[in-house]
Design a protein around this motif. Structure first.
Motif, PDB file in Angstrom:
ATOM      1  N   CYS A 279       0.848  -1.202   0.000  1.00  0.00           N
ATOM      2  CA  CYS A 279       0.000   0.000   0.000  1.00  0.00           C
ATOM      3  C   CYS A 279       0.875   1.240   0.000  1.00  0.00           C
ATOM      4  O   CYS A 279       2.007   1.222   0.508  1.00  0.00           O
ATOM      5  CB  CYS A 279      -0.905   0.008   1.232  1.00  0.00           C
ATOM      6  SG  CYS A 279      -2.191   1.293   1.189  1.00  0.00           S
TER       7      CYS A 279
ATOM      8  N   THR B 191       1.578   4.996   1.410  1.00  0.00           N
ATOM      9  CA  THR B 191       1.275   5.682   2.673  1.00  0.00           C
ATOM     10  C   THR B 191       0.377   6.899   2.469  1.00  0.00           C
ATOM     11  O   THR B 191      -0.193   7.412   3.431  1.00  0.00           O
ATOM     12  CB  THR B 191       2.567   6.124   3.370  1.00  0.00           C
ATOM     13  OG1 THR B 191       3.289   7.032   2.524  1.00  0.00           O
ATOM     14  CG2 THR B 191       3.448   4.926   3.695  1.00  0.00           C
TER      15      THR B 191
ATOM     16  N   VAL C 165      -3.523   3.365   4.363  1.00  0.00           N
ATOM     17  CA  VAL C 165      -2.534   2.371   4.751  1.00  0.00           C
ATOM     18  C   VAL C 165      -2.936   1.618   6.013  1.00  0.00           C
ATOM     19  O   VAL C 165      -2.492   0.483   6.237  1.00  0.00           O
ATOM     20  CB  VAL C 165      -1.148   3.035   4.917  1.00  0.00           C
ATOM     21  CG1 VAL C 165      -1.123   3.950   6.135  1.00  0.00           C
ATOM     22  CG2 VAL C 165      -0.039   1.991   4.980  1.00  0.00           C
ATOM     23  N   GLY C 166      -3.814   2.203   6.824  1.00  0.00           N
ATOM     24  CA  GLY C 166      -4.291   1.509   8.018  1.00  0.00           C
ATOM     25  C   GLY C 166      -4.994   0.203   7.688  1.00  0.00           C
ATOM     26  O   GLY C 166      -4.923  -0.768   8.458  1.00  0.00           O
TER      27      GLY C 166
ATOM     28  N   SER D 194      -4.233  -1.789   5.179  1.00  0.00           N
ATOM     29  CA  SER D 194      -3.186  -2.766   4.877  1.00  0.00           C
ATOM     30  C   SER D 194      -2.492  -3.234   6.144  1.00  0.00           C
ATOM     31  O   SER D 194      -2.138  -4.411   6.276  1.00  0.00           O
ATOM     32  CB  SER D 194      -2.163  -2.158   3.900  1.00  0.00           C
ATOM     33  OG  SER D 194      -2.733  -2.007   2.612  1.00  0.00           O
ATOM     34  N   ARG D 195      -2.291  -2.331   7.073  1.00  0.00           N
ATOM     35  CA  ARG D 195      -1.674  -2.725   8.344  1.00  0.00           C
ATOM     36  C   ARG D 195      -2.569  -3.693   9.103  1.00  0.00           C
ATOM     37  O   ARG D 195      -2.076  -4.631   9.752  1.00  0.00           O
ATOM     38  CB  ARG D 195      -1.385  -1.479   9.182  1.00  0.00           C
ATOM     39  CG  ARG D 195      -0.281  -0.609   8.594  1.00  0.00           C
ATOM     40  CD  ARG D 195      -0.168   0.734   9.281  1.00  0.00           C
ATOM     41  NE  ARG D 195       0.884   1.551   8.672  1.00  0.00           N
ATOM     42  CZ  ARG D 195       1.050   2.848   8.909  1.00  0.00           C
ATOM     43  NH1 ARG D 195       0.229   3.486   9.749  1.00  0.00           N
ATOM     44  NH2 ARG D 195       2.031   3.509   8.311  1.00  0.00           N
ATOM     45  N   LYS D 196      -3.867  -3.499   9.011  1.00  0.00           N
ATOM     46  CA  LYS D 196      -4.786  -4.427   9.678  1.00  0.00           C
ATOM     47  C   LYS D 196      -4.768  -5.787   8.992  1.00  0.00           C
ATOM     48  O   LYS D 196      -4.789  -6.834   9.663  1.00  0.00           O
ATOM     49  CB  LYS D 196      -6.214  -3.851   9.677  1.00  0.00           C
ATOM     50  CG  LYS D 196      -7.198  -4.689  10.486  1.00  0.00           C
ATOM     51  CD  LYS D 196      -8.554  -4.005  10.601  1.00  0.00           C
ATOM     52  CE  LYS D 196      -9.522  -4.856  11.425  1.00  0.00           C
ATOM     53  NZ  LYS D 196     -10.836  -4.186  11.566  1.00  0.00           N
TER      54      LYS D 196
ATOM     55  N   HIS E 164      -2.236  -7.052   7.433  1.00  0.00           N
ATOM     56  CA  HIS E 164      -0.941  -7.620   7.825  1.00  0.00           C
ATOM     57  C   HIS E 164      -1.032  -8.229   9.228  1.00  0.00           C
ATOM     58  O   HIS E 164      -0.489  -9.320   9.472  1.00  0.00           O
ATOM     59  CB  HIS E 164       0.112  -6.518   7.777  1.00  0.00           C
ATOM     60  CG  HIS E 164       1.460  -6.922   8.257  1.00  0.00           C
ATOM     61  ND1 HIS E 164       2.128  -8.020   7.783  1.00  0.00           N
ATOM     62  CD2 HIS E 164       2.277  -6.356   9.189  1.00  0.00           C
ATOM     63  CE1 HIS E 164       3.302  -8.121   8.395  1.00  0.00           C
ATOM     64  NE2 HIS E 164       3.413  -7.122   9.245  1.00  0.00           N
ATOM     65  N   ALA E 165      -1.739  -7.549  10.124  1.00  0.00           N
ATOM     66  CA  ALA E 165      -1.880  -8.062  11.492  1.00  0.00           C
ATOM     67  C   ALA E 165      -2.726  -9.331  11.528  1.00  0.00           C
ATOM     68  O   ALA E 165      -2.480 -10.232  12.342  1.00  0.00           O
ATOM     69  CB  ALA E 165      -2.498  -6.986  12.384  1.00  0.00           C
TER      70      ALA E 165
ATOM     71  N   LEU F 155       4.657  -6.816   4.721  1.00  0.00           N
ATOM     72  CA  LEU F 155       3.994  -5.540   4.495  1.00  0.00           C
ATOM     73  C   LEU F 155       4.972  -4.590   3.830  1.00  0.00           C
ATOM     74  O   LEU F 155       6.033  -4.291   4.371  1.00  0.00           O
ATOM     75  CB  LEU F 155       3.499  -4.941   5.807  1.00  0.00           C
ATOM     76  CG  LEU F 155       2.871  -3.536   5.722  1.00  0.00           C
ATOM     77  CD1 LEU F 155       1.624  -3.558   4.847  1.00  0.00           C
ATOM     78  CD2 LEU F 155       2.552  -3.006   7.118  1.00  0.00           C
TER      79      LEU F 155
ATOM     80  N   GLU G 153       5.145  -0.821   2.569  1.00  0.00           N
ATOM     81  CA  GLU G 153       4.545   0.504   2.557  1.00  0.00           C
ATOM     82  C   GLU G 153       5.373   1.390   1.627  1.00  0.00           C
ATOM     83  O   GLU G 153       6.545   1.648   1.887  1.00  0.00           O
ATOM     84  CB  GLU G 153       4.497   1.089   3.961  1.00  0.00           C
ATOM     85  CG  GLU G 153       3.611   0.291   4.919  1.00  0.00           C
ATOM     86  CD  GLU G 153       3.448   0.960   6.267  1.00  0.00           C
ATOM     87  OE1 GLU G 153       3.914   2.135   6.424  1.00  0.00           O
ATOM     88  OE2 GLU G 153       2.878   0.342   7.180  1.00  0.00           O
TER      89      GLU G 153
END
Length: 361
Positions: free
Chosen positions: A301, A303, A310-311, A313-315, A317-318, A325, A327
């Motif tokens: 993703c 930034t 991007v949040g 994509s971070r979720k 990834h988690a 991930l 960025e």
């Protein structure tokens, strides 16, 4: 050996293995003098192969194009001796785009890896869907049909951008048995599995004077007069072009990139925009993406993505603990275009890691 030590050594081994594996596709590309940024000298929308029609489960025709591996690689691949991965990579594009949006990926992998590109229902050259079938879940069923009819043999790596990534999530929900068996790797670009701010989606799709009406009621109203909206969009192409530049990209890109994306957006009738719009607000598939942890996954993703931040994509990834991930600093929603060199480098590693792991089983 303690569990913690085993995990640490496993993580180190996985990282080293991925780094080594990631060179395979890149080396093959170098030997063919094909760079990761291939496509700069090729006009947008000109990369083509003979069309194939895949029939979806509701009878809708889907336009599909397959780029085969060059003939001199075929014997080695059949014997398992080729340097290129014996895998098919299937690309699923985003909302209001078409298969041409993968221009730089198609140019980079053409002739090196078997690749499949298709127009999502109601997009590009595919048939127009009934409104009740214009859903993310149906797109997941369509992807399964593409895999079954175009990739009957051999493993598959799936690459989905934006709505295409949601399509992959829908496939994982409805056909989890494919993950780790048929599907050996996944890339999720600028996407989410839920919690989307749907008001953002319309921003690059309408002239500026209409963007403040990005609500479900407004979309329903506009859908009734979709012909008039399409006319306004054509008249307001300059305004729309500015909106595309602002919301699709994170920084300065060549004007041809902006025009290319804007042409795809403008070619999508607003009736199609309205048909799919309700699916985004109800999207909630985060509980179903964990099955993807069975295979190598790359989450990518920008930034500065203003549509699927991007949040998301971070979720993802988690929720997929072993995923990678990437960025892309300062990049926007159209990261496959804007940062195609970074995206292709990550796909190199994903494809090779997926095939290496599958071959070791």
């Amino acid at each position: 050996m303690t569990t913690g030590r085993r995990r640490l050594l496993g993580a180190i081994g996985g990282a080293v293995g991925l780094a080594a594996a990631g060179t395979a596709v890149g080396l093959l590309r170098q030997q063919r003098s094909v760079g990761r940024d291939a496509g700069d000298e090729v006009a947008f929308g000109t990369l083509r192969s003979s069309p194939i029609t895949v029939v979806a489960d509701d009878g809708l025709p889907l336009h599909v194009e397959v780029d085969e591996v060059e003939e001199d690689d075929q014997p080695r691949r059949r014997r398992g001796q080729g340097r290129g991965p014996a895998v098919t990579v299937v690309f699923a594009h985003g909302y209001c785009l078409n298969l041409d949006s993968w221009h730089f990926q198609r140019a980079a992998y053409r002739g090196l890896v078997r690749t499949v590109y298709y127009d999502q229902r109601s997009h590009g050259r595919s048939g127009r869907s009934e409104r009740e079938h214009a859903t993310i879940d149906q797109l997941g069923h369509d992807l399964r049909a593409v895999i079954e009819q175009v990739v009957p043999d051999g493993p598959v790596v799936l690459v989905g951008h934006s709505m295409g990534g949601m399509t992959v999530c829908a496939l994982a929900e409805h056909y989890p048995e494919l993950i780790g068996d048929k599907v050996i790797g996944v890339a999720l670009l600028s996407t989410t599995a839920g919690g989307l701010d749907v008001s953002r989606i319309l921003l690059p799709l309408l002239p500026a004077r209409l963007t403040n009406r990005a609500t479900h009621r407004a979309v329903a109203t506009l859908a009734v007069g979709h012909g008039a909206v399409d006319q306004v969009r054509r008249v307001g192409r300059f305004i729309a072009n500015v909106a595309t530049s602002r919301f699709a990209f994170g920084g300065d890109v060549p004007p041809s990139y902006v025009s290319f994306v804007d042409d795809m957006l403008a070619a999508t009738p607003f009736e199609v925009v309205a048909d799919f719009f309700p699916s985004f607000s109800g999207l909630d598939k985060f509980d179903h993406v964990e099955v993807l942890d069975q295979v190598p996954v790359s989450v990518i993703c920008g930034t500065a993505d203003k549509l699927t931040s991007v949040g998301h994509s971070r979720k993802l990834h988690a929720r997929i603990p072993s995923s990678r991930l990437l960025e892309c600093e300062g990049a926007g929603h159209m990261v496959p275009l804007e940062r195609h060199d970074q995206v292709n480098a990550e796909l190199d590693q994903l494809i090779t890691a997926a095939t290496t792991r599958a071959g070791a089983r």
